[in-house]
Each structure stands twice: as structure tokens, then as C-alpha cells.
Design a protein around this motif. Structure first.
Motif, PDB file in Angstrom:
ATOM      1  N   PHE A  68      48.466  28.295  69.374  1.00  0.00           N
ATOM      2  CA  PHE A  68      49.533  27.219  69.393  1.00  0.00           C
ATOM      3  C   PHE A  68      49.022  26.685  67.751  1.00  0.00           C
ATOM      4  N   GLU A  69      50.247  26.395  67.235  1.00  0.00           N
ATOM      5  CA  GLU A  69      50.206  25.574  65.993  1.00  0.00           C
ATOM      6  C   GLU A  69      51.234  24.755  65.555  1.00  0.00           C
ATOM      7  N   ARG A  70      50.856  23.653  65.560  1.00  0.00           N
ATOM      8  CA  ARG A  70      52.049  22.564  65.180  1.00  0.00           C
ATOM      9  C   ARG A  70      51.679  21.978  63.800  1.00  0.00           C
ATOM     10  N   GLU A  71      52.514  22.190  62.683  1.00  0.00           N
ATOM     11  CA  GLU A  71      52.310  21.457  61.330  1.00  0.00           C
ATOM     12  C   GLU A  71      52.719  20.045  61.319  1.00  0.00           C
ATOM     13  N   LEU A  72      51.878  19.212  60.694  1.00  0.00           N
ATOM     14  CA  LEU A  72      51.965  17.591  60.857  1.00  0.00           C
ATOM     15  C   LEU A  72      52.730  17.226  59.566  1.00  0.00           C
ATOM     16  N   PRO A  73      53.544  16.155  59.968  1.00  0.00           N
ATOM     17  CA  PRO A  73      54.295  15.687  58.590  1.00  0.00           C
ATOM     18  C   PRO A  73      53.141  15.274  57.508  1.00  0.00           C
ATOM     19  N   ASP A  74      53.871  15.174  56.289  1.00  0.00           N
ATOM     20  CA  ASP A  74      52.698  14.742  55.330  1.00  0.00           C
ATOM     21  C   ASP A  74      52.450  13.454  55.416  1.00  0.00           C
ATOM     22  N   PRO A  75      51.162  13.029  55.127  1.00  0.00           N
ATOM     23  CA  PRO A  75      50.648  11.693  55.406  1.00  0.00           C
ATOM     24  C   PRO A  75      50.947  10.644  54.290  1.00  0.00           C
ATOM     25  N   TYR A  76      51.273  11.221  52.970  1.00  0.00           N
ATOM     26  CA  TYR A  76      51.709  10.528  51.888  1.00  0.00           C
ATOM     27  C   TYR A  76      50.586   9.508  51.507  1.00  0.00           C
ATOM     28  N   PHE A  77      49.419  10.324  51.279  1.00  0.00           N
ATOM     29  CA  PHE A  77      48.210   9.386  50.682  1.00  0.00           C
ATOM     30  C   PHE A  77      48.548   8.858  49.407  1.00  0.00           C
ATOM     31  N   VAL A  78      48.325   7.463  49.339  1.00  0.00           N
ATOM     32  CA  VAL A  78      48.702   6.724  47.986  1.00  0.00           C
ATOM     33  C   VAL A  78      47.679   5.857  47.671  1.00  0.00           C
ATOM     34  N   SER A  79      47.407   5.540  46.405  1.00  0.00           N
ATOM     35  CA  SER A  79      46.547   4.609  46.254  1.00  0.00           C
ATOM     36  C   SER A  79      46.927   2.971  46.571  1.00  0.00           C
ATOM     37  N   VAL A  80      46.081   2.269  46.662  1.00  0.00           N
ATOM     38  CA  VAL A  80      46.376   0.967  46.978  1.00  0.00           C
ATOM     39  C   VAL A  80      46.160  -0.029  45.725  1.00  0.00           C
ATOM     40  N   ALA A  81      47.059  -0.999  45.600  1.00  0.00           N
ATOM     41  CA  ALA A  81      47.109  -1.883  44.355  1.00  0.00           C
ATOM     42  C   ALA A  81      45.711  -2.723  44.393  1.00  0.00           C
ATOM     43  N   ASN A  82      45.554  -3.141  45.523  1.00  0.00           N
ATOM     44  CA  ASN A  82      44.253  -4.000  45.610  1.00  0.00           C
ATOM     45  C   ASN A  82      43.299  -3.500  46.106  1.00  0.00           C
ATOM     46  N   THR A  83      42.482  -3.124  45.055  1.00  0.00           N
ATOM     47  CA  THR A  83      41.322  -2.213  45.084  1.00  0.00           C
ATOM     48  C   THR A  83      40.409  -2.777  46.172  1.00  0.00           C
ATOM     49  N   GLU A  84      40.350  -4.222  46.582  1.00  0.00           N
ATOM     50  CA  GLU A  84      39.160  -4.520  47.673  1.00  0.00           C
ATOM     51  C   GLU A  84      39.695  -4.382  48.849  1.00  0.00           C
ATOM     52  N   LYS A  85      40.785  -3.633  49.234  1.00  0.00           N
ATOM     53  CA  LYS A  85      41.179  -3.576  50.644  1.00  0.00           C
ATOM     54  C   LYS A  85      41.052  -1.782  50.788  1.00  0.00           C
ATOM     55  N   LYS A  86      40.667  -1.636  52.026  1.00  0.00           N
ATOM     56  CA  LYS A  86      40.620  -0.132  52.479  1.00  0.00           C
ATOM     57  C   LYS A  86      41.287   0.303  53.620  1.00  0.00           C
ATOM     58  N   PHE A  87      41.974   1.500  53.358  1.00  0.00           N
ATOM     59  CA  PHE A  87      42.838   1.734  54.522  1.00  0.00           C
ATOM     60  C   PHE A  87      42.418   3.174  55.015  1.00  0.00           C
ATOM     61  N   MET A  88      43.211   3.402  56.312  1.00  0.00           N
ATOM     62  CA  MET A  88      42.816   4.694  56.748  1.00  0.00           C
ATOM     63  C   MET A  88      44.323   5.081  57.414  1.00  0.00           C
ATOM     64  N   GLU A  89      44.466   6.581  57.568  1.00  0.00           N
ATOM     65  CA  GLU A  89      45.783   6.895  58.267  1.00  0.00           C
ATOM     66  C   GLU A  89      45.356   7.517  59.536  1.00  0.00           C
ATOM     67  N   ILE A  90      46.084   6.952  60.660  1.00  0.00           N
ATOM     68  CA  ILE A  90      45.885   7.818  61.891  1.00  0.00           C
ATOM     69  C   ILE A  90      47.320   8.325  62.320  1.00  0.00           C
ATOM     70  N   PHE A  91      47.180   9.625  62.786  1.00  0.00           N
ATOM     71  CA  PHE A  91      48.468  10.359  63.283  1.00  0.00           C
ATOM     72  C   PHE A  91      48.806   9.935  64.765  1.00  0.00           C
ATOM     73  N   SER A  92      50.112   9.594  64.961  1.00  0.00           N
ATOM     74  CA  SER A  92      50.341   9.747  66.568  1.00  0.00           C
ATOM     75  C   SER A  92      51.271  10.630  66.997  1.00  0.00           C
ATOM     76  N   SER A  93      50.623  11.515  67.885  1.00  0.00           N
ATOM     77  CA  SER A  93      51.335  12.772  68.211  1.00  0.00           C
ATOM     78  C   SER A  93      52.487  12.488  69.003  1.00  0.00           C
ATOM     79  N   ARG A  94      52.713  11.285  69.729  1.00  0.00           N
ATOM     80  CA  ARG A  94      53.697  10.885  70.570  1.00  0.00           C
ATOM     81  C   ARG A  94      54.889  10.239  69.387  1.00  0.00           C
ATOM     82  N   LEU A  95      54.550   9.559  68.587  1.00  0.00           N
ATOM     83  CA  LEU A  95      55.672   9.153  67.557  1.00  0.00           C
ATOM     84  C   LEU A  95      55.971  10.090  66.560  1.00  0.00           C
ATOM     85  N   ASN A  96      54.872  11.021  66.256  1.00  0.00           N
ATOM     86  CA  ASN A  96      55.133  12.081  65.500  1.00  0.00           C
ATOM     87  C   ASN A  96      55.178  11.508  63.923  1.00  0.00           C
ATOM     88  N   SER A  97      54.229  10.518  63.609  1.00  0.00           N
ATOM     89  CA  SER A  97      54.282   9.830  62.418  1.00  0.00           C
ATOM     90  C   SER A  97      52.928   9.227  62.099  1.00  0.00           C
TER      91      SER A  97
END
Length: 363
Positions: A132-161
Motif C-alpha cells: 500500500f502507498e499513499r502519496e502525501l500533499p506537498d507540505p510547502y516548507f517555507v522560511s519564516v520572516a521572524n527568525t526568532e520563531k521556530k515552526f514544525m509541520e504536522i500531517f493529519s491523515s484525517r484532514l489530509n493536510s
């Protein structure tokens, strides 16, 4: 038994057949999926059957664990507990999948993969057992203007986003493309765990990301006797050990020098979150391993650990090899004949542990 009664029992009710199939291992089930269209639909495509099979195997502690090894050109699946560990034909099987695949982690039989990773990020969830394989949508990693802030991306299989959350107070110790299995994070107690070095502090801690609460927390580190300067913090790993009778323990491996001898020690946290519950599971002299295998190694990466004293290592040498080591009390470690897994396959990229399941992620 009469011929009439034998004939009467030829066809079992479907609910009985489902209960029987639900108790079988994955390998024969995959083979039985070709018996009929109905069996194929049930075994490969029915999410309720997959969940029932997984729950029953989890409750009965019969889940089969394997190691997935990625090289330049192919993926191989290894049975870590086969008696003929040094026999490549009986222990290794090739898996057809995309070329140049980075293994980013696994959970419940689903492997998170980055296909053709370094040029572009094609992310998928993949089950090596069912293909079984399911390709995930592109997470669109982008830089953040405020360099003091740090972010991470979490994928929800229920919401598909993907969802972005801000990281507060901690700098996650793993990058999107982790180069080794030790960097992927050990999953237990619904959290991923890594070693983490605080700014201005010499001793590391363990940083956990709670998947349910979507927040970071610290887990207390073992308290070592002796001189902390004897610990090689570059040769540390976080693993998960299966306990006898079920359940899991968080485990750390460290290399330290005692009396002029280099030892690798494995510590387990018997009660999660309690510093006093850390104790040594087993240890061995790394020089004995090097002598047994005929070479000096640049590093040890534990891929599979059992409470009984079995460890499977990826050893970094002039080439990468996989070896199983048996540790019993204070005796010298017993090393198997190693796999030269990259023989003709190119460099080894990743080695991760996964469970054989029928689970998938619905679209």
C-alpha cells in the motif's frame, strides 16, 4: 465421521472464516489473498479487518518485527530474529519500491518515506507488507520572516493536510532529512524521543514530542556514576525495548570509558518519566566486538534491541555492515557473521524497524 457430515462441514460460515484469518500471520495472509476476489478484498482492502487483525496481534503480542534497509538501488527486509542470521538467502528479501528512498520513520506497519529525497520531496506513507502507498500533499516548507520563531509541520491523515505549529522553548534536534535511524526519534508512550543538548549545558537531556498534545517535553536522563567526562556523547542513541509480557521501555545506549576500556551500555527506563527507574540492561566491551569482526569501527548504530540482550547494529566502517550481538551478563559478546548489505547495492542510507501489518490510510 460420516461422509454426509464431512460434506456438510465443507463450507464454514463467513464470520468463522474471518475469525480464523484474523489470527494468521501476515505472510500467509498475503498469499491467501489470491484465493478469491472476496478474500483479496477482505485481506488487502478492508480497513475493519486490518484493524481487527492488528488489535488481536497487539493484544496477543504476536506482531512480527522486521528491519527495512535502504541502499542506493533497492530496499531489503530483514528478519532480525531468524536463527540463520548470517544466511542472506533466508533472512533477507528484496522489496520493489521507488529508487533512492529515504526512510523517515515507521508506526504500526506504515513507513514514512521520502522518495528521490534530496532533489525534491515526494512524501508517502507506505506499507512494505501489503505494498500500500499513499502519496502525501506537498507540505510547502517555507522560511519564516521572524527568525526568532521556530515552526514544525504536522500531517493529519484525517484532514489530509499539513498543520504548522510554533515550537516554544526548544529547538527540535532532528531535521526533515535525518541521515541515520538514531536521528529519527524513538516512538513510545505516544511520543517521539531524541537526545537534545541544551545551550550552555554540557550534559544532554531527552526531548520528547507528544503526538497527542502536539508539544515538546523533557524526559529525565539517567544519573551515571563516575566521571561524566568518560562518556562519549557523540556515540549515544535512543531506542525502544520490548518488555517481557508486553509493553515497551524507553532505552538509551551510551559509550563510556572505564579503567582504560571502552564499554557500550544500554539503560532502560522501567517506569516512564521517572528518573529513578533507569537501570542498566546490559553492557559489553566494544573492543571485543571489533576483535571478533576483525576491524575498528567508526560508530555503532543500534537498530533493534531486546530485553534478553540481543542487539542488531549498523556498524560504520569503510563500508556499512549489519551484525547481531548477543550479550549475556558479563560474558564476552557473541557476534554473528555480519551482513555486508551494500554488496553491489551501493551505500546504506537507512535501517529502521517496522511491524508487519495490513494497515493503510484511507484517502
Amino acid at each position: 465421521m460420516s461422509t454426509k457430515k464431512l460434506h456438510h462441514n465443507r463450507h464454514l460460515p463467513e464470520e468463522i472464516i474471518v475469525q480464523i484469518l484474523c489470527r494468521l500471520p501476515i505472510k500467509p495472509l498475503i498469499r491467501f489473498s489470491s484465493v478469491s476476489e472476496r478474500w483479496h478484498s477482505l485481506i488487502i482492502e478492508d480497513p475493519q479487518f486490518a484493524q481487527s487483525h492488528f488489535k488481536l496481534a497487539s493484544d496477543r503480542k504476536t506482531l512480527t518485527q522486521r528491519l527495512l534497509i535502504s541502499t542506493n538501488y533497492q530496499l531489503r527486509s530483514l528478519d532480525p530474529e531468524t536463527p540463520s542470521f548470517a544466511d542472506n538467502d533466508s533472512s533477507l528479501s528484496n522489496i520493489t519500491f521507488h529508487t533512492y528512498t529515504n526512510l523517515l520513520g515507521s508506526c504500526n506497519g506504515l513507513v514514512f518515506v521520502d522518495v528521490d529525497g534530496y532533489e525534491n520531496h515526494s512524501l508517502s506513507l507506505w506499507n512494505p507488507s501489503t505494498r500500500f502507498e499513499r502519496e502525501l500533499p506537498d507540505p510547502y516548507f517555507v522560511s519564516v520572516a521572524n527568525t526568532e520563531k521556530k515552526f514544525m509541520e504536522i500531517f493529519s491523515s484525517r484532514l489530509n493536510s499539513w498543520k504548522r505549529i510554533q515550537v516554544r522553548g526548544h529547538d527540535p534536534p532532528c531535521s526533515f532529512r535525518s541521515p541515520t535511524a538514531a536521528s529519527l526519534g524513538a516512538l513510545t508512550n505516544e511520543a517521539l524521543h531524541w537526545f537534545y543538548s541544551k545551550v550552555g549545558e554540557e550534559e544532554p537531556t531527552i526531548l520528547a514530542f507528544d503526538l497527542a498534545k502536539e508539544e515538546f517535553r523533557e524526559v529525565p536522563f539517567p544519573t551515571f556514576d563516575g566521571d561524566a567526562d568518560d562518556i562519549d556523547f557523540n556515540q549515544m542513541g535512543v531506542q525502544v525495548v520490548s518488555r517481557g509480557g508486553g509493553g515497551e521501555c524507553l532505552c538509551v545506549s551510551i559509550t563510556r570509558r572505564r579503567g582504560g576500556v571502552n564499554f557500550m551500555e544500554f539503560w532502560v527506563m522501567r517506569e516512564y518519566g521517572v528518573r529513578e527507574s533507569w537501570n542498566v540492561l546490559f553492557k559489553f566491551n566494544t573492543n571485543d566486538v571489533s576483535k571478533s569482526l576483525g576491524g575498528n569501527f567508526h560508530g555503532y548504530e543500534a537498530c533493534f534491541v531486546t530485553e534478553g540482550g540481543t542487539v542488531i547494529f549498523r556498524l560504520r566502517w569503510d563500508w556499512d555492515i549489519v551484525v547481531r550481538i548477543e550479550c549475556h551478563r558479563e560474558a564476552e559478546p557473541v557476534c554473528s557473521t555480519p551482513f555486508n548489505v551494500n554488496d553491489g547495492d551501493g551505500a546504506v542510507y537507512d535501517v529502521i524497524k517496522y511491524n508487519e501489518t495490513l494497515l493503510s490510510v484511507p484517502n
